[in-house]
Design a protein around this motif. Structure first.
Motif, short mmCIF file in Angstrom:
data_model
loop_
_atom_site.label_atom_id
_atom_site.label_comp_id
_atom_site.label_asym_id
_atom_site.label_seq_id
_atom_site.Cartn_x
_atom_site.Cartn_y
_atom_site.Cartn_z
N LEU A 56 -42.84 13.50 -23.65
CA LEU A 56 -41.62 12.99 -24.27
C LEU A 56 -40.54 14.06 -24.21
O LEU A 56 -40.83 15.25 -24.23
N VAL A 57 -39.29 13.61 -24.12
CA VAL A 57 -38.14 14.52 -24.13
C VAL A 57 -37.16 14.03 -25.18
O VAL A 57 -36.72 12.87 -25.14
N ILE A 58 -36.83 14.91 -26.11
CA ILE A 58 -35.85 14.58 -27.16
C ILE A 58 -34.53 15.25 -26.79
O ILE A 58 -34.46 16.47 -26.67
N GLY A 278 -47.91 6.83 -26.02
CA GLY A 278 -46.62 7.30 -25.55
C GLY A 278 -45.44 6.50 -26.06
O GLY A 278 -44.52 7.05 -26.70
N VAL A 279 -45.42 5.20 -25.82
CA VAL A 279 -44.26 4.38 -26.20
C VAL A 279 -44.11 4.30 -27.71
O VAL A 279 -43.00 4.44 -28.24
N ASP A 308 -39.31 7.12 -18.41
CA ASP A 308 -37.94 6.62 -18.51
C ASP A 308 -37.02 7.33 -17.52
O ASP A 308 -36.11 6.72 -16.96
N PHE A 309 -37.26 8.63 -17.31
CA PHE A 309 -36.42 9.41 -16.41
C PHE A 309 -36.71 9.07 -14.94
O PHE A 309 -35.82 9.11 -14.10
N LYS A 310 -37.96 8.77 -14.62
CA LYS A 310 -38.37 8.56 -13.23
C LYS A 310 -38.78 7.11 -12.96
O LYS A 310 -39.54 6.85 -12.04
N ARG A 311 -38.27 6.19 -13.76
CA ARG A 311 -38.69 4.80 -13.64
C ARG A 311 -38.40 4.24 -12.25
O ARG A 311 -39.22 3.52 -11.66
N THR A 312 -37.23 4.56 -11.70
CA THR A 312 -36.85 4.01 -10.39
C THR A 312 -37.78 4.52 -9.30
O THR A 312 -38.25 3.76 -8.45
#
Length: 466
Positions: A56-58, A278-279, A308-312
């Motif tokens: 996770l990244v905050i 995670g979610v 979320d950052f690398k979803r694509t």
């Protein structure tokens, strides 16, 4: 009993049946091999990205409110969650690098060339070493042997066994041996990505300038800053873009470069079980930190999973795997059409045999089962051999690729492009079983029509056939 005996005789006596078997063999083997490689690439990519971003990244928002000066309150809330294994603060910023003195020509060349001047932009990351080691894969990246190194004269050399990219992994920011030289001033030390060091000709003990700008809290002025740093060592994360443009600082040193207006910009979180929690942990931390007024809350999402950052990127690889499975399944369908054609001709040729069997007491269902069994043997032999060959090739694909590259004189898989140490392949037993089952269903479906025609044949018409 006669169905098993005659189906085996018909299969062995007619060599054209082997064409269908070969088709199923190739289709099943190719599907298992290619899907295993694609699964390996997806898993390797997920592991690489996960290692550099943590679970996770905050990221506290800069809009409308200042980032909290001290990360301690946020870390206390995060670490209190029983699902969290570790957390660390980071100070992340953007800068430019340049060389001075005898190496100034390298800076001039890179900055003036439109094709290479992007190499001057770097991601500056300030860390607390102990927390960073506990949360991310930085220790492994520092201990990993580089693909290429520069010797004491700055010459590029291939990997040397036993070469360490830092003098001491437990204290990577320590001065490298022989630094500073007598009569010179020591500068703060940093850790540089392996690809960045290679492009700029940097090695342990090299010095370079870092330039950046930072907003001032008083008056909103943008202040340019620059300092000289020494390369304490390099790291290799196996993620090309990260190794090409990342520099690690001690967090206090980077804060000093930015004028001490910022202490941190994000918090990385490692979970005990990311796949399970995670979610939900992401959503719970978003709510808890917003209640403590450490995040803005509302509709703004400031806690993200690494996916979320690398979803694509991950979705693209998954789509490629699915499309590859669909395309390779066409090979099995073609083999099914071949079996359909072969059995249709066999039913026509064996009409007199069918009539004799009916006269001897064979039922329409028995005749139909006879020809279905021929399709079953085709599927059994082809799918079994294909599964065995595909699984073996997937397990040994890395050594096979290296052998083919040596024999053909062509580099089939360029490890420097992907920064994987091997050609990844993961054999999923469930996928293998699904492919074999698909081959059986497809073959029996195509074999059913000629078998049904044989079962519907009238005995008198079959006996009159010449």
């Amino acid at each position: 009993m006669y169905k098993i005996f005659l189906s085996r005789r018909y299969l062995l006596a007619r060599r054209t049946n082997w064409i269908g078997i070969v088709g199923i063999f190739v289709g099943v083997g190719a599907m298992i091999l290619i899907l295993s490689i694609m699964t390996g690439f997806l898993g390797e990519t997920r592991d690489t990205v996960r290692g550099s971003l943590s679970d996770l990244v905050i990221e506290p928002s800069f809009l409308g409110a200042r980032v909290p000066e001290d990360p301690a309150p946020m870390l206390a809330v995060v670490r209190a969650d029983p699902r969290v294994a570790a957390a660390c603060p980071q100070l992340s910023w953007f800068g430019l690098i340049a060389l001075e003195g005898q190496d100034a020509d390298i800076s001039r060349m890179i900055l003036s060339d439109p094709q290479h001047n992007k190499l001057s932009g770097v991601h500056l990351i300030g860390i607390d070493l102990a927390d960073e080691y506990a949360t991310t894969e930085l220790r492994e990246a520092l201990a990993r042997e580089p693909l290429q190194v520069r010797d004491e004269n700055g010459e590029l050399r291939e990997r040397r066994s036993g070469y360490s990219p830092v003098h001491d992994v437990s204290d990577p920011f320590a001065p490298p041996p022989g630094y500073p030289r007598p009569g010179t001033r020591a500068n703060p030390r940093v850790l540089v990505g392996e690809q960045l060091a290679l492009n700029w000709g940097l090695s342990r003990g090299s010095e370079f300038q870092v330039y950046t700008v930072a907003p001032s809290s008083t008056g909103g002025k943008i202040t340019p800053n620059n300092l000289t740093y020494c390369v304490a060592g390099t790291f290799r994360s196996k993620e090309n873009e990260m190794d090409l443009g990342t520099i690690y600082f001690e967090r206090d040193e980077l804060s000093k470069l930015l004028g001490r207006e910022l202490q941190f910009t994000q918090v990385l979180v490692k979970l005990k079980d990311y796949e399970k929690d995670g979610v939900q942990t992401r959503d719970d931390l978003q709510h808890a930190l917003a209640q403590k007024k450490l995040l803005r809350g509302g509709l703004a999402r400031e806690v993200h999973t690494w996916e979320d950052f690398k979803r694509t990127l991950l979705a693209a690889i998954e789509n490629e795997r699915v499309l590859m499975a669909i395309m390779l399944s066409l090979v099995v369908l073609v083999a099914g059409f071949t079996i359909f054609a072969i059995l249709s001709m066999m039913v026509t040729e064996k009409r007199r045999d069918i009539g004799i069997l009916c006269a001897l007491g064979a039922t329409p269902g028995g005749i139909q089962g006879l020809f279905l069994l021929i399709g079953f043997w085709d599927a059994l032999v082809g799918a079994t051999l294909g599964a065995a060959a595909g699984t073996y090739l997937a397990i040994e694909i890395d050594s096979i690729e290296q052998w083919l590259s040596r024999v053909l004189g062509v580099q089939i898989f360029d490890r420097t492009a992907y920064l994987f140490d091997h050609l990844p392949a993961v054999v999923d037993p469930r996928a293998v079983a699904a492919i074999v089952l698909f081959a059986f269903v497809c073959t029996l479906a195509f074999a059913f029509i000629p078998a049904w025609r044989a079962g519907r044949m009238h005995p008198l018409d079959a006996l009159r056939h010449e």
